[in-house]
Design an enzyme around this catalytic site. Sequence first.
Site, PDB file in Angstrom:
ATOM      1  N   CYS A   2       0.827  -1.210   0.000  1.00 45.37           N
ATOM      2  CA  CYS A   2       0.000   0.000   0.000  1.00 45.37           C
ATOM      3  C   CYS A   2       0.863   1.263   0.000  1.00 45.37           C
ATOM      4  O   CYS A   2       2.020   1.233   0.367  1.00 45.37           O
ATOM      5  CB  CYS A   2      -0.861   0.040   1.248  1.00 45.37           C
ATOM      6  SG  CYS A   2      -1.685  -1.498   1.586  1.00 45.37           S
ATOM      7  N   ARG A  27       1.638   1.642  -6.208  1.00 42.80           N
ATOM      8  CA  ARG A  27       1.895   0.681  -5.119  1.00 42.80           C
ATOM      9  C   ARG A  27       0.677  -0.165  -4.794  1.00 42.80           C
ATOM     10  O   ARG A  27       0.759  -1.106  -4.015  1.00 42.80           O
ATOM     11  CB  ARG A  27       2.308   1.436  -3.847  1.00 42.80           C
ATOM     12  CG  ARG A  27       3.651   2.083  -3.926  1.00 42.80           C
ATOM     13  CD  ARG A  27       3.933   2.816  -2.642  1.00 42.80           C
ATOM     14  NE  ARG A  27       4.099   1.903  -1.519  1.00 42.80           N
ATOM     15  CZ  ARG A  27       5.244   1.601  -0.962  1.00 42.80           C
ATOM     16  NH1 ARG A  27       6.347   2.117  -1.438  1.00 42.80           N
ATOM     17  NH2 ARG A  27       5.302   0.796   0.068  1.00 42.80           N
ATOM     18  N   TRP A  79      -3.312  -2.028  -1.316  1.00 40.00           N
ATOM     19  CA  TRP A  79      -3.045  -3.293  -2.000  1.00 40.00           C
ATOM     20  C   TRP A  79      -3.491  -4.337  -1.004  1.00 40.00           C
ATOM     21  O   TRP A  79      -2.826  -4.601  -0.014  1.00 40.00           O
ATOM     22  CB  TRP A  79      -1.550  -3.418  -2.308  1.00 40.00           C
ATOM     23  CG  TRP A  79      -1.200  -4.721  -2.937  1.00 40.00           C
ATOM     24  CD1 TRP A  79      -0.699  -5.829  -2.334  1.00 40.00           C
ATOM     25  CD2 TRP A  79      -1.313  -5.055  -4.321  1.00 40.00           C
ATOM     26  NE1 TRP A  79      -0.508  -6.823  -3.249  1.00 40.00           N
ATOM     27  CE2 TRP A  79      -0.880  -6.379  -4.475  1.00 40.00           C
ATOM     28  CE3 TRP A  79      -1.759  -4.360  -5.450  1.00 40.00           C
ATOM     29  CZ2 TRP A  79      -0.867  -7.034  -5.706  1.00 40.00           C
ATOM     30  CZ3 TRP A  79      -1.732  -5.022  -6.666  1.00 40.00           C
ATOM     31  CH2 TRP A  79      -1.286  -6.333  -6.791  1.00 40.00           C
ATOM     32  N   ASN A 105       0.615   0.388   5.950  1.00 39.11           N
ATOM     33  CA  ASN A 105       1.147  -0.482   4.906  1.00 39.11           C
ATOM     34  C   ASN A 105       1.884  -1.600   5.616  1.00 39.11           C
ATOM     35  O   ASN A 105       2.715  -1.335   6.477  1.00 39.11           O
ATOM     36  CB  ASN A 105       2.111   0.312   4.023  1.00 39.11           C
ATOM     37  CG  ASN A 105       2.956  -0.591   3.155  1.00 39.11           C
ATOM     38  OD1 ASN A 105       2.503  -1.644   2.720  1.00 39.11           O
ATOM     39  ND2 ASN A 105       4.198  -0.187   2.911  1.00 39.11           N
ATOM     40  N   GLY A 106       1.589  -2.855   5.275  1.00 38.39           N
ATOM     41  CA  GLY A 106       2.287  -3.980   5.903  1.00 38.39           C
ATOM     42  C   GLY A 106       1.300  -5.017   6.375  1.00 38.39           C
ATOM     43  O   GLY A 106       0.137  -5.030   5.979  1.00 38.39           O
ATOM     44  N   GLU A 486      13.143 -21.628 -15.670  1.00 33.31           N
ATOM     45  CA  GLU A 486      12.720 -20.260 -15.361  1.00 33.31           C
ATOM     46  C   GLU A 486      13.837 -19.271 -15.700  1.00 33.31           C
ATOM     47  O   GLU A 486      13.572 -18.180 -16.213  1.00 33.31           O
ATOM     48  CB  GLU A 486      12.313 -20.172 -13.880  1.00 33.31           C
ATOM     49  CG  GLU A 486      11.941 -18.798 -13.378  1.00 33.31           C
ATOM     50  CD  GLU A 486      10.818 -18.109 -14.175  1.00 33.31           C
ATOM     51  OE1 GLU A 486      10.103 -18.781 -14.940  1.00 33.31           O
ATOM     52  OE2 GLU A 486      10.680 -16.886 -14.026  1.00 33.31           O
ATOM     53  N   LYS A 490      13.351 -16.235 -18.285  1.00 25.59           N
ATOM     54  CA  LYS A 490      13.642 -14.818 -17.972  1.00 25.59           C
ATOM     55  C   LYS A 490      14.546 -14.229 -19.035  1.00 25.59           C
ATOM     56  O   LYS A 490      14.336 -13.135 -19.524  1.00 25.59           O
ATOM     57  CB  LYS A 490      14.363 -14.720 -16.630  1.00 25.59           C
ATOM     58  CG  LYS A 490      13.686 -14.494 -15.356  1.00 25.59           C
ATOM     59  CD  LYS A 490      12.524 -13.633 -15.157  1.00 25.59           C
ATOM     60  CE  LYS A 490      11.297 -14.004 -15.878  1.00 25.59           C
ATOM     61  NZ  LYS A 490      10.159 -14.477 -15.126  1.00 25.59           N
ATOM     62  N   GLU A 493      12.726 -13.816 -22.530  1.00 26.14           N
ATOM     63  CA  GLU A 493      11.639 -12.843 -22.669  1.00 26.14           C
ATOM     64  C   GLU A 493      12.110 -11.390 -22.588  1.00 26.14           C
ATOM     65  O   GLU A 493      11.469 -10.526 -23.167  1.00 26.14           O
ATOM     66  CB  GLU A 493      10.477 -13.123 -21.715  1.00 26.14           C
ATOM     67  CG  GLU A 493      10.782 -13.020 -20.264  1.00 26.14           C
ATOM     68  CD  GLU A 493       9.597 -13.451 -19.403  1.00 26.14           C
ATOM     69  OE1 GLU A 493       8.477 -13.518 -19.885  1.00 26.14           O
ATOM     70  OE2 GLU A 493       9.830 -13.713 -18.218  1.00 26.14           O
ATOM     71  N   HIS A 509      20.888 -36.855 -24.423  1.00 29.90           N
ATOM     72  CA  HIS A 509      19.938 -37.573 -25.280  1.00 29.90           C
ATOM     73  C   HIS A 509      19.495 -36.712 -26.459  1.00 29.90           C
ATOM     74  O   HIS A 509      18.469 -36.979 -27.061  1.00 29.90           O
ATOM     75  CB  HIS A 509      18.730 -38.023 -24.458  1.00 29.90           C
ATOM     76  CG  HIS A 509      19.102 -39.026 -23.405  1.00 29.90           C
ATOM     77  ND1 HIS A 509      19.259 -40.372 -23.677  1.00 29.90           N
ATOM     78  CD2 HIS A 509      19.414 -38.867 -22.098  1.00 29.90           C
ATOM     79  CE1 HIS A 509      19.622 -41.002 -22.573  1.00 29.90           C
ATOM     80  NE2 HIS A 509      19.732 -40.101 -21.598  1.00 29.90           N
ATOM     81  N   LYS A 608       1.372  -8.225 -19.130  1.00 33.80           N
ATOM     82  CA  LYS A 608       1.484  -8.631 -17.729  1.00 33.80           C
ATOM     83  C   LYS A 608       0.420  -9.650 -17.361  1.00 33.80           C
ATOM     84  O   LYS A 608       0.638 -10.532 -16.543  1.00 33.80           O
ATOM     85  CB  LYS A 608       1.376  -7.384 -16.839  1.00 33.80           C
ATOM     86  CG  LYS A 608       1.650  -7.633 -15.366  1.00 33.80           C
ATOM     87  CD  LYS A 608       3.100  -7.979 -15.108  1.00 33.80           C
ATOM     88  CE  LYS A 608       3.365  -8.422 -13.697  1.00 33.80           C
ATOM     89  NZ  LYS A 608       4.607  -9.216 -13.581  1.00 33.80           N
TER      90      LYS A 608
END
Length: 613
Positions: A2, A27, A79, A105-106, A486, A490, A493, A509, A608
């Site tokens: 937040c 945020r 958030w 916030n938290g 992954e 990264k 992309e 193989h 996104k």
Amino acid sequence: MCGIIGYLGDREATPILMESLKRLEYRGYDSAGVAVLADGAGADRRTSVTKSETKVDVLIEKLQANMPTGKLGIGHTRWATHGKPTYVNAHPHTDCHQRIYVVHNGIIENFAELKSELEAKGHEFTSDTDTEVVPHLIEANYKGDFLAAVRAALKRLRGAYAMAMFSTDDPELLVGARLNAPLVVGLGEKEYYVASDITAIIPYTKRVLVLGEGEVAAVTPLGPQVYTLDGHTVKPKLIHVDWDVTQAQKGGYPHFMLKEINESSEAVANAMRGRLTDDGAVSFREFDVPDEDLKKYREVLLLGMGTSLHAAMIGEQVIEDWAGIPARAEDASEFRYRRPTFGKHTLGVVITQSGETADTLVGLHQAKERGALTVAITNVVASSAARDADGAIYLNAGPEIGVASTKTFLAHLMSLYLLGLRLATVNGRVSLERRDEIVKALRALPGQVDELLARNKEIAELAHRYSKYRNFMYTGRGLGYPVGLEGALKLKEISYIHAEGTTGGELKHGPIALLDDQFPVVAICTASSTKDKMVSNVHEIVARNAPVLALITEGDKSLDGVATDVFEMPEVEEAAAAILNSVMLQLFAYHVAVELGQNVDQPRNLAKSVTVE
Ligand code: F6R
């Protein structure tokens, strides 16, 4: 997370709060609100609270239609973590007598026990938030000195907070406090600001005090005084910033992606916060299935796409290993076209950062229709996945703006580890000693991530040298395999370099045919159980003249003089290593892409949130 803002000065607070919230919206944008204390004395001095259950723009419209006046105010853009994004859950929150107003916030880890304690004393709560315990706790401690009551209340809180608050009894006092979440105090001309980050206040002042952990700022027209929770005065750090708003939103980093990678330790800590006790008990507030019921699930199906599929593949191995239950990770888009065998003894775990990925949602609906118990692991409260699944495990990682997922991947891994630990416990598959080891390893992770982030320059130098290649192979075994996939995703992309992943075993193989001195291999060799096999694979790779960047455990000399480059990692549990190795590979990909001048935050052809199948 937040965004929060507080203002005390000689101008009208509302326009400043409105502008600051607009700048803080990046945020979080679930809901927003302000509280402004009107000038005047006695009964005239009332607080005007305006909230919107949706974006800041709606709040601004409401404020423009009915502008509260007053020179002290606080504002918040949310958030959501505890409680859905609704009007009642929007901040500011207040006590039983509407005297104390708080924005936060938290995450307050022990809010449930504090809430029961306060309810038993007669306090009445109106929201589902963890924040609401704070004004009530301050009220419970209030004996005529607001600051003393704030300090007494904060001493009872566990978790993370950055707060701005005021009391109608002290019209010239704005209080800010922080623990495990940033808070700054901006110094203007006869006016002061309390903010979760510099972005909020950048047009007003360049002089900023940075509060330390567990410190409280008491801001009056004479200026701010900073104290510890015990009331000792401290001298905070004064900094001068010359960022513009965009730089400030990026926290001074050149890209959101780098900022978000640097938020990994916080993301990992927040995914754990309030869910894991020291003795290894795991609980999820929005997925609160009793042990006896959870025990009935005989297999786990993990669905996801892209980065989230890689998290699922790691979850699959960890759940199988710790909980001893069959687990399988599936590409959600393929899953829907099969006639897979599963049913009411299946726990369906849907992994989606956005909670809106169409392919994953279809898989979720299919799993539900077949009678599986479903849980969504997602970063977005009240997203489609969270709404449609039977339960939710929220990542609490805060918004991720860079298109490539970074911190949310790590929060997904941590959430899956906690789920694995919970399943292991209910199934009686984990000894107390082993559970202790796992808990210790998970708890150590945020600090270890920070230590790794401090090695950014070393990683940038490696990336500089490797950025000349046009093809990359990533290889590993066990958890190192999906970590490698992954890492390859990264890199491709954001840099548009071809990169693929394979297991160390599979390499010979077929994929090994690709290798030559222009085709480097990133080899993940940290896992103790398969390290020797990976060392043999590296020898095979080197024999084909391919350059090798090997991730190995510190002190391990087996690849000295063999691999082209060796990057040492701390010796940790394999699950923890998957997180650390992923952070390293994210940074590596980031720096390669920056070397090549690519738009790392908005790579071409990507979005996104992929809401079409
Ligand atoms: C890659 C990336 C994507 C997403 C995928 C699923 O960096 O971000 O591969 O992981 O589109 O998205 P979510 O997790 O929102 O379902």
